[in-house]
Write a protein that holds these residues in place. Sequence first.
Motif, PDB file in Angstrom:
ATOM      1  N   TYR A 102       0.839  -1.208   0.000  1.00 24.37           N
ATOM      2  CA  TYR A 102       0.000   0.000   0.000  1.00 24.37           C
ATOM      3  C   TYR A 102       0.869   1.250   0.000  1.00 24.37           C
ATOM      4  O   TYR A 102       0.616   2.203  -0.751  1.00 24.37           O
ATOM      5  CB  TYR A 102      -0.918   0.000   1.216  1.00 24.37           C
ATOM      6  CG  TYR A 102      -1.685   1.291   1.397  1.00 24.37           C
ATOM      7  CD1 TYR A 102      -2.885   1.508   0.707  1.00 24.37           C
ATOM      8  CD2 TYR A 102      -1.215   2.308   2.230  1.00 24.37           C
ATOM      9  CE1 TYR A 102      -3.593   2.689   0.857  1.00 24.37           C
ATOM     10  CE2 TYR A 102      -1.908   3.495   2.378  1.00 24.37           C
ATOM     11  CZ  TYR A 102      -3.097   3.680   1.697  1.00 24.37           C
ATOM     12  OH  TYR A 102      -3.783   4.867   1.837  1.00 24.37           O
ATOM     13  N   PHE A 103       1.895   1.264   0.825  1.00 20.31           N
ATOM     14  CA  PHE A 103       2.741   2.447   0.959  1.00 20.31           C
ATOM     15  C   PHE A 103       3.589   2.672  -0.296  1.00 20.31           C
ATOM     16  O   PHE A 103       3.827   3.814  -0.694  1.00 20.31           O
ATOM     17  CB  PHE A 103       3.615   2.319   2.207  1.00 20.31           C
ATOM     18  CG  PHE A 103       2.817   2.256   3.480  1.00 20.31           C
ATOM     19  CD1 PHE A 103       2.227   3.395   4.000  1.00 20.31           C
ATOM     20  CD2 PHE A 103       2.621   1.056   4.132  1.00 20.31           C
ATOM     21  CE1 PHE A 103       1.474   3.347   5.167  1.00 20.31           C
ATOM     22  CE2 PHE A 103       1.874   0.988   5.302  1.00 20.31           C
ATOM     23  CZ  PHE A 103       1.298   2.137   5.811  1.00 20.31           C
TER      24      PHE A 103
ATOM     25  N   TRP B 151       1.745   9.910   6.460  1.00 22.55           N
ATOM     26  CA  TRP B 151       2.450   9.662   7.714  1.00 22.55           C
ATOM     27  C   TRP B 151       1.508   9.212   8.826  1.00 22.55           C
ATOM     28  O   TRP B 151       1.916   8.468   9.723  1.00 22.55           O
ATOM     29  CB  TRP B 151       3.239  10.900   8.124  1.00 22.55           C
ATOM     30  CG  TRP B 151       4.493  11.040   7.318  1.00 22.55           C
ATOM     31  CD1 TRP B 151       4.724  11.905   6.288  1.00 22.55           C
ATOM     32  CD2 TRP B 151       5.684  10.258   7.444  1.00 22.55           C
ATOM     33  NE1 TRP B 151       5.969  11.718   5.769  1.00 22.55           N
ATOM     34  CE2 TRP B 151       6.592  10.725   6.446  1.00 22.55           C
ATOM     35  CE3 TRP B 151       6.080   9.220   8.289  1.00 22.55           C
ATOM     36  CZ2 TRP B 151       7.864  10.175   6.294  1.00 22.55           C
ATOM     37  CZ3 TRP B 151       7.349   8.671   8.125  1.00 22.55           C
ATOM     38  CH2 TRP B 151       8.218   9.149   7.147  1.00 22.55           C
ATOM     39  N   PHE B 152       0.253   9.619   8.767  1.00 22.89           N
ATOM     40  CA  PHE B 152      -0.735   9.105   9.729  1.00 22.89           C
ATOM     41  C   PHE B 152      -0.889   7.598   9.555  1.00 22.89           C
ATOM     42  O   PHE B 152      -0.945   6.841  10.534  1.00 22.89           O
ATOM     43  CB  PHE B 152      -2.086   9.798   9.523  1.00 22.89           C
ATOM     44  CG  PHE B 152      -3.164   9.290  10.432  1.00 22.89           C
ATOM     45  CD1 PHE B 152      -3.273   9.743  11.740  1.00 22.89           C
ATOM     46  CD2 PHE B 152      -4.074   8.326   9.992  1.00 22.89           C
ATOM     47  CE1 PHE B 152      -4.269   9.268  12.593  1.00 22.89           C
ATOM     48  CE2 PHE B 152      -5.070   7.839  10.820  1.00 22.89           C
ATOM     49  CZ  PHE B 152      -5.170   8.317  12.126  1.00 22.89           C
TER      50      PHE B 152
ATOM     51  N   THR C  59       0.739   2.007  11.972  1.00 24.19           N
ATOM     52  CA  THR C  59       1.271   0.637  11.963  1.00 24.19           C
ATOM     53  C   THR C  59       2.274   0.395  13.081  1.00 24.19           C
ATOM     54  O   THR C  59       2.569  -0.764  13.394  1.00 24.19           O
ATOM     55  CB  THR C  59       1.968   0.333  10.624  1.00 24.19           C
ATOM     56  OG1 THR C  59       3.173   1.120  10.512  1.00 24.19           O
ATOM     57  CG2 THR C  59       1.051   0.634   9.450  1.00 24.19           C
ATOM     58  N   PHE C  60       2.799   1.464  13.680  1.00 27.62           N
ATOM     59  CA  PHE C  60       3.817   1.308  14.716  1.00 27.62           C
ATOM     60  C   PHE C  60       3.260   0.506  15.892  1.00 27.62           C
ATOM     61  O   PHE C  60       2.156   0.759  16.373  1.00 27.62           O
ATOM     62  CB  PHE C  60       4.298   2.671  15.210  1.00 27.62           C
ATOM     63  CG  PHE C  60       5.165   3.415  14.229  1.00 27.62           C
ATOM     64  CD1 PHE C  60       5.446   2.896  12.982  1.00 27.62           C
ATOM     65  CD2 PHE C  60       5.719   4.643  14.560  1.00 27.62           C
ATOM     66  CE1 PHE C  60       6.242   3.572  12.073  1.00 27.62           C
ATOM     67  CE2 PHE C  60       6.519   5.342  13.666  1.00 27.62           C
ATOM     68  CZ  PHE C  60       6.784   4.799  12.413  1.00 27.62           C
TER      69      PHE C  60
ATOM     70  N   CYS D 165      11.470   7.368   3.073  1.00 25.60           N
ATOM     71  CA  CYS D 165      10.312   8.275   3.038  1.00 25.60           C
ATOM     72  C   CYS D 165      10.685   9.669   3.536  1.00 25.60           C
ATOM     73  O   CYS D 165      10.257  10.675   2.974  1.00 25.60           O
ATOM     74  CB  CYS D 165       9.171   7.708   3.881  1.00 25.60           C
ATOM     75  SG  CYS D 165       8.343   6.286   3.143  1.00 25.60           S
ATOM     76  N   ILE D 166      11.485   9.721   4.591  1.00 28.80           N
ATOM     77  CA  ILE D 166      11.925  11.020   5.113  1.00 28.80           C
ATOM     78  C   ILE D 166      12.759  11.748   4.059  1.00 28.80           C
ATOM     79  O   ILE D 166      12.559  12.946   3.799  1.00 28.80           O
ATOM     80  CB  ILE D 166      12.731  10.833   6.411  1.00 28.80           C
ATOM     81  CG1 ILE D 166      11.822  10.344   7.539  1.00 28.80           C
ATOM     82  CG2 ILE D 166      13.408  12.143   6.819  1.00 28.80           C
ATOM     83  CD1 ILE D 166      12.566   9.988   8.812  1.00 28.80           C
ATOM     84  N   ALA D 167      13.699  11.023   3.443  1.00 31.07           N
ATOM     85  CA  ALA D 167      14.556  11.636   2.425  1.00 31.07           C
ATOM     86  C   ALA D 167      13.735  12.148   1.246  1.00 31.07           C
ATOM     87  O   ALA D 167      13.936  13.269   0.762  1.00 31.07           O
ATOM     88  CB  ALA D 167      15.600  10.624   1.946  1.00 31.07           C
ATOM     89  N   LEU D 168      12.785  11.338   0.774  1.00 30.49           N
ATOM     90  CA  LEU D 168      11.967  11.736  -0.367  1.00 30.49           C
ATOM     91  C   LEU D 168      11.091  12.932  -0.040  1.00 30.49           C
ATOM     92  O   LEU D 168      10.905  13.826  -0.877  1.00 30.49           O
ATOM     93  CB  LEU D 168      11.107  10.555  -0.827  1.00 30.49           C
ATOM     94  CG  LEU D 168      11.875   9.382  -1.443  1.00 30.49           C
ATOM     95  CD1 LEU D 168      10.924   8.211  -1.703  1.00 30.49           C
ATOM     96  CD2 LEU D 168      12.562   9.785  -2.732  1.00 30.49           C
TER      97      LEU D 168
END
Length: 270
Positions: A137-138, A193-194, A199-200, A220-223
Amino acid sequence: METRELTVLAGSFVGFQLLFSVVSPRLSIVITPGYGRLPATKLTEWNSRLVSTVHALIVGLFCLYILWFDDVVNADPVWGDPSLVKLNVAITCGYLLYDLVLLACNWSTMGDGFFVCHHLAALYAYGYVLTRGVLPYFANFRLISELSTPFVNQRWFFESLKYPRSHRLVVLNGVAMAAAFFLVRTAVMPSYWFSVFATFGTEAFDRLGLGAQVAWISSCIALDILNTIWMYKIARGCYKVLTGRGGRKPKDTVEMEASSEGKRVNNHAD
């Protein structure tokens, strides 16, 4: 990686190479007379951006189909059946490898460190999708961002053909580009990000293992950092056009920039 995905990846790499070196030059000279008058460096980038547009349309539309109709992936974003997503990711990985080769072969004119980082981060994360079938999904959600790419490339095409920045088509494309980039790359960040944070601590997240977790979150943070930088540049350019500050530059400025044109041409960071 299964044989099917490996075949699609290899076919994608070869197909985009052929599109760049054979199809784009022949098609562009017929559709756009101004193509033949461009300098060699711009011909290379023109073909590269046409390939980029084709890839973005294929992958972006495939993403929307998966998002709307693949109930299994939407129901289980971490471990849902990744069959369709893996095919789409394989197409993208083939394109990313083709583009890295192109950038390496034309680094003096097309080299862009930001975009190399973008490609490597994407390949690092998508490798887990292809080899382990996780996070479908992600991965699919991320690829929807490609739908902004055709507008970015079209702006470059207009500039290369020397359309005035006040031209109606240029202005309309600029506004569409800013809107599309914001919608598919920036506005979706909170929702994305929600879903990530949800999932955490779950059993599904723990099953990923540390390697996949780090690859997923760090990429994801880098992108998103890169997307934020690019959104700022696009918004600034759109503001200049809409306020009439983006017209033709004075002749002396143009001549100064032309004298250094052969040294570096920004290919992707628009």
